[in-house]
Design a protein around this motif. Structure first.
Motif, PDB file in Angstrom:
ATOM      1  N   VAL A 126       0.849  -1.193   0.000  1.00 12.61           N
ATOM      2  CA  VAL A 126       0.000   0.000   0.000  1.00 12.61           C
ATOM      3  C   VAL A 126       0.884   1.242   0.000  1.00 12.61           C
ATOM      4  O   VAL A 126       1.761   1.386   0.848  1.00 12.61           O
ATOM      5  CB  VAL A 126      -0.937   0.001   1.242  1.00 12.61           C
ATOM      6  CG1 VAL A 126      -1.787   1.257   1.239  1.00 12.61           C
ATOM      7  CG2 VAL A 126      -1.829  -1.230   1.229  1.00 12.61           C
ATOM      8  N   TYR A 127       0.665   2.112  -0.975  1.00 16.63           N
ATOM      9  CA  TYR A 127       1.411   3.371  -1.076  1.00 16.63           C
ATOM     10  C   TYR A 127       0.457   4.516  -0.772  1.00 16.63           C
ATOM     11  O   TYR A 127      -0.705   4.476  -1.186  1.00 16.63           O
ATOM     12  CB  TYR A 127       1.975   3.550  -2.495  1.00 16.63           C
ATOM     13  CG  TYR A 127       2.892   2.434  -2.927  1.00 16.63           C
ATOM     14  CD1 TYR A 127       4.259   2.521  -2.711  1.00 16.63           C
ATOM     15  CD2 TYR A 127       2.381   1.284  -3.531  1.00 16.63           C
ATOM     16  CE1 TYR A 127       5.111   1.490  -3.089  1.00 16.63           C
ATOM     17  CE2 TYR A 127       3.220   0.246  -3.904  1.00 16.63           C
ATOM     18  CZ  TYR A 127       4.585   0.356  -3.683  1.00 16.63           C
ATOM     19  OH  TYR A 127       5.417  -0.678  -4.053  1.00 16.63           O
ATOM     20  N   LEU A 128       0.951   5.506  -0.026  1.00 20.53           N
ATOM     21  CA  LEU A 128       0.114   6.675   0.249  1.00 20.53           C
ATOM     22  C   LEU A 128       0.681   7.873  -0.492  1.00 20.53           C
ATOM     23  O   LEU A 128       1.889   8.039  -0.564  1.00 20.53           O
ATOM     24  CB  LEU A 128       0.104   6.986   1.758  1.00 20.53           C
ATOM     25  CG  LEU A 128      -0.618   5.991   2.670  1.00 20.53           C
ATOM     26  CD1 LEU A 128      -0.650   6.531   4.080  1.00 20.53           C
ATOM     27  CD2 LEU A 128      -2.021   5.710   2.206  1.00 20.53           C
ATOM     28  N   GLU A 129      -0.201   8.679  -1.039  1.00 20.53           N
ATOM     29  CA  GLU A 129       0.244   9.866  -1.757  1.00 20.53           C
ATOM     30  C   GLU A 129      -0.630  11.047  -1.352  1.00 20.53           C
ATOM     31  O   GLU A 129      -1.787  10.859  -0.972  1.00 20.53           O
ATOM     32  CB  GLU A 129       0.118   9.578  -3.264  1.00 20.53           C
ATOM     33  CG  GLU A 129       1.020  10.370  -4.160  1.00 20.53           C
ATOM     34  CD  GLU A 129       2.445  10.573  -3.680  1.00 20.53           C
ATOM     35  OE1 GLU A 129       2.659  11.574  -2.981  1.00 20.53           O
ATOM     36  OE2 GLU A 129       3.338   9.779  -4.010  1.00 20.53           O
ATOM     37  N   GLU A 130      -0.055  12.252  -1.380  1.00 22.90           N
ATOM     38  CA  GLU A 130      -0.822  13.424  -0.948  1.00 22.90           C
ATOM     39  C   GLU A 130      -1.822  13.841  -2.021  1.00 22.90           C
ATOM     40  O   GLU A 130      -1.495  13.928  -3.199  1.00 22.90           O
ATOM     41  CB  GLU A 130       0.138  14.577  -0.622  1.00 22.90           C
ATOM     42  CG  GLU A 130       0.901  14.308   0.666  1.00 22.90           C
ATOM     43  CD  GLU A 130       2.163  15.152   0.768  1.00 22.90           C
ATOM     44  OE1 GLU A 130       2.873  15.272  -0.254  1.00 22.90           O
ATOM     45  OE2 GLU A 130       2.430  15.685   1.848  1.00 22.90           O
ATOM     46  N   GLU A 131      -3.038  14.098  -1.549  1.00 22.26           N
ATOM     47  CA  GLU A 131      -4.166  14.338  -2.459  1.00 22.26           C
ATOM     48  C   GLU A 131      -3.981  15.485  -3.467  1.00 22.26           C
ATOM     49  O   GLU A 131      -4.243  15.303  -4.648  1.00 22.26           O
ATOM     50  CB  GLU A 131      -5.414  14.596  -1.611  1.00 22.26           C
ATOM     51  CG  GLU A 131      -6.633  13.936  -2.164  1.00 22.26           C
ATOM     52  CD  GLU A 131      -7.706  13.776  -1.115  1.00 22.26           C
ATOM     53  OE1 GLU A 131      -8.587  14.624  -1.083  1.00 22.26           O
ATOM     54  OE2 GLU A 131      -7.650  12.820  -0.323  1.00 22.26           O
ATOM     55  N   PRO A 132      -3.544  16.696  -3.019  1.00 20.49           N
ATOM     56  CA  PRO A 132      -3.453  17.779  -4.006  1.00 20.49           C
ATOM     57  C   PRO A 132      -2.476  17.477  -5.133  1.00 20.49           C
ATOM     58  O   PRO A 132      -2.685  17.870  -6.275  1.00 20.49           O
ATOM     59  CB  PRO A 132      -2.994  18.991  -3.183  1.00 20.49           C
ATOM     60  CG  PRO A 132      -2.504  18.457  -1.900  1.00 20.49           C
ATOM     61  CD  PRO A 132      -3.179  17.144  -1.673  1.00 20.49           C
ATOM     62  N   LYS A 133      -1.406  16.744  -4.802  1.00 25.32           N
ATOM     63  CA  LYS A 133      -0.402  16.393  -5.807  1.00 25.32           C
ATOM     64  C   LYS A 133      -1.033  15.483  -6.869  1.00 25.32           C
ATOM     65  O   LYS A 133      -0.882  15.690  -8.070  1.00 25.32           O
ATOM     66  CB  LYS A 133       0.748  15.679  -5.096  1.00 25.32           C
ATOM     67  CG  LYS A 133       1.927  15.341  -5.960  1.00 25.32           C
ATOM     68  CD  LYS A 133       3.065  14.980  -5.050  1.00 25.32           C
ATOM     69  CE  LYS A 133       3.934  13.906  -5.616  1.00 25.32           C
ATOM     70  NZ  LYS A 133       4.959  13.497  -4.682  1.00 25.32           N
ATOM     71  N   VAL A 134      -1.779  14.468  -6.399  1.00 20.43           N
ATOM     72  CA  VAL A 134      -2.422  13.523  -7.319  1.00 20.43           C
ATOM     73  C   VAL A 134      -3.515  14.231  -8.118  1.00 20.43           C
ATOM     74  O   VAL A 134      -3.690  13.992  -9.312  1.00 20.43           O
ATOM     75  CB  VAL A 134      -3.006  12.324  -6.528  1.00 20.43           C
ATOM     76  CG1 VAL A 134      -3.591  11.300  -7.477  1.00 20.43           C
ATOM     77  CG2 VAL A 134      -1.924  11.671  -5.671  1.00 20.43           C
ATOM     78  N   ALA A 135      -4.250  15.150  -7.450  1.00 19.68           N
ATOM     79  CA  ALA A 135      -5.312  15.905  -8.134  1.00 19.68           C
ATOM     80  C   ALA A 135      -4.712  16.759  -9.251  1.00 19.68           C
ATOM     81  O   ALA A 135      -5.278  16.865 -10.339  1.00 19.68           O
ATOM     82  CB  ALA A 135      -6.051  16.791  -7.135  1.00 19.68           C
ATOM     83  N   ALA A 136      -3.533  17.356  -8.978  1.00 22.97           N
ATOM     84  CA  ALA A 136      -2.868  18.194  -9.982  1.00 22.97           C
ATOM     85  C   ALA A 136      -2.468  17.362 -11.205  1.00 22.97           C
ATOM     86  O   ALA A 136      -2.643  17.794 -12.349  1.00 22.97           O
ATOM     87  CB  ALA A 136      -1.639  18.865  -9.372  1.00 22.97           C
ATOM     88  N   ILE A 137      -1.977  16.152 -10.956  1.00 23.84           N
ATOM     89  CA  ILE A 137      -1.604  15.262 -12.073  1.00 23.84           C
ATOM     90  C   ILE A 137      -2.863  14.907 -12.869  1.00 23.84           C
ATOM     91  O   ILE A 137      -2.882  14.945 -14.095  1.00 23.84           O
ATOM     92  CB  ILE A 137      -0.912  13.978 -11.546  1.00 23.84           C
ATOM     93  CG1 ILE A 137       0.438  14.324 -10.908  1.00 23.84           C
ATOM     94  CG2 ILE A 137      -0.726  12.954 -12.658  1.00 23.84           C
ATOM     95  CD1 ILE A 137       1.115  13.170 -10.219  1.00 23.84           C
ATOM     96  N   GLY A 138      -3.943  14.584 -12.143  1.00 27.20           N
ATOM     97  CA  GLY A 138      -5.208  14.216 -12.791  1.00 27.20           C
ATOM     98  C   GLY A 138      -5.807  15.357 -13.587  1.00 27.20           C
ATOM     99  O   GLY A 138      -6.515  15.147 -14.574  1.00 27.20           O
ATOM    100  N   ALA A 139      -5.510  16.598 -13.161  1.00 25.87           N
ATOM    101  CA  ALA A 139      -6.052  17.772 -13.870  1.00 25.87           C
ATOM    102  C   ALA A 139      -5.173  18.142 -15.072  1.00 25.87           C
ATOM    103  O   ALA A 139      -5.441  19.116 -15.767  1.00 25.87           O
ATOM    104  CB  ALA A 139      -6.146  18.955 -12.910  1.00 25.87           C
ATOM    105  N   GLY A 140      -4.103  17.362 -15.275  1.00 24.40           N
ATOM    106  CA  GLY A 140      -3.254  17.590 -16.447  1.00 24.40           C
ATOM    107  C   GLY A 140      -2.155  18.609 -16.248  1.00 24.40           C
ATOM    108  O   GLY A 140      -1.594  19.129 -17.216  1.00 24.40           O
ATOM    109  N   MET A 141      -1.814  18.928 -14.983  1.00 22.01           N
ATOM    110  CA  MET A 141      -0.747  19.910 -14.746  1.00 22.01           C
ATOM    111  C   MET A 141       0.626  19.242 -14.868  1.00 22.01           C
ATOM    112  O   MET A 141       0.784  18.087 -14.488  1.00 22.01           O
ATOM    113  CB  MET A 141      -0.896  20.515 -13.341  1.00 22.01           C
ATOM    114  CG  MET A 141      -2.152  21.333 -13.173  1.00 22.01           C
ATOM    115  SD  MET A 141      -2.428  21.785 -11.445  1.00 22.01           S
ATOM    116  CE  MET A 141      -1.953  23.485 -11.453  1.00 22.01           C
TER     117      MET A 141
END
Length: 333
Positions: A126-141
């Motif tokens: 199980v890997y944990l990642e910080e939400e805003p970072k993942v959201a930024a990737i998902g938003a195409g940044m």
């Protein structure tokens, strides 16, 4: 034959699951209906959400996550187990690797709780990642470049604000002011102004259909039903956008203030990039009418709402799963 890697956006309001190679395969409310007497799980997800506020005494509809963290460990585990079994991602000989997103400022104890719940529900690593970072990737940044990107991720329980550069968070803030609090503000406003009791689902309906947070950005009204606090009988009233804007004003000001503080702590070079690139809003709260206009006016930078803001974190986990081997290993022991 072999297990598939999965990414989980374990949200206070919704759970989204991304299976590697398949995309987002599940998007259900984080609600579990339990029989109080036997402790048996009766329904999970959408089926359980329909029961909120409508169950007999022995059945309770629980939301096991509060403010982005696990409030009820056993129920969270049961919920994850149910969703993962439903997806059939376990292999004959192996278990799936999981990438789970969590708010930026949760404690190591809270991180451990999320990790344990995921492992018990069938995850191998199980890997944990910080939400805003993942959201930024998902938003195409393009967050892996040496330039500043700012994201405001407004979920159900928390709002995460972060400035990201070179693939990591430079400054961030996580506040417990988000979609659920907006619903409560609307509910309390109706109670105070109209002496009418309404449920959380009705408050959410008002938020979606008529709410705005920017003065005069929307002029609509909705008829709602509830219980009169004086007579105890059902009553119908009409609520308009202007009233909802008034009800939400203080809550939204908290988010604006937090965004300003993050910008104030940002190195000047990155601030200059943010003026060029703008701020991206993700999460369900991004759909709140007028929020982008309000933030743009207060922060003096361009503000854009991501495409499909509710799916950004789940889409981001998919991108990260595809690049799992290149990611810095942040597995918790």
């Amino acid at each position: 034959m072999f297990a598939r890697d999965i990414g989980i956006d374990l949200g206070t309001a919704n759970v989204l699951i991304h299976v590697k190679g398949k995309g987002i395969v599940l998007n259900e409310p984080s609600v579990v209906a339990l029989d109080k007497n036997s402790g048996k799980v009766l329904a999970v997800g959408e089926e359980a959400r329909r029961m909120v506020g409508r169950t007999p005494g022995n059945i309770v509809a629980i939301r096991p996550l509060k403010d982005g963290v696990i409030a009820d460990f056993e129920v969270t585990e049961a919920m994850l187990k149910h969703f993962i079994n439903k997806l059939n991602v376990k292999g004959l000989f192996s278990k799936p690797r999981m990438l789970i997103c969590c708010p930026t400022n949760i404690t190591s104890v809270e991180q451990k709780a999320i990790k344990e719940a995921a492992e018990k529900s069938g995850g191998k690593h199980v890997y944990l990642e910080e939400e805003p970072k993942v959201a930024a990737i998902g938003a195409g940044m393009e967050i892996f470049q040496p330039s500043g990107n700012m994201v405001v991720d407004i979920g159900g329980g928390t709002t995460d604000i972060a400035v990201i550069s070179m693939g990591d968070i430079v400054t961030s803030s996580s506040i417990k002011m988000a979609g659920d609090k907006f619903d409560m503000e609307i509910l309390n406003y109706i109670k105070r102004e109209y002496k009418l009791l309404i449920g959380e689902r009705t408050a959410e309906d008002i938020k979606i259909k008529v709410a705005t947070v920017f003065p005069d950005a929307r002029q609509e009204e909705i008829s709602i039903r509830g219980r009169d606090m004086v007579s105890g009988l059902p009553r119908t009233i009409t609520v308009n956008s202007k009233e909802v804007e008034e009800a939400l004003r203080e809550s939204v000001a908290v988010i604006v203030q937090a965004a300003k503080q993050v910008l104030e702590r940002t190195p000047p070079e990155l601030s200059a990039d943010i003026i060029d690139r703008g701020v991206i809003i993700t999460g369900g709260g991004a759909l709140l009418n007028g929020l982008d206009q309000l933030l743009a006016e207060e922060l003096k930078v361009p503000v854009l709402v991501a495409e499909n803001p509710m799916d950004c974190v789940a889409v981001g986990t998919g991108v990260m799963l595809d690049n799992m081997d290149k990611l810095p290993k942040r597995k918790l022991s």
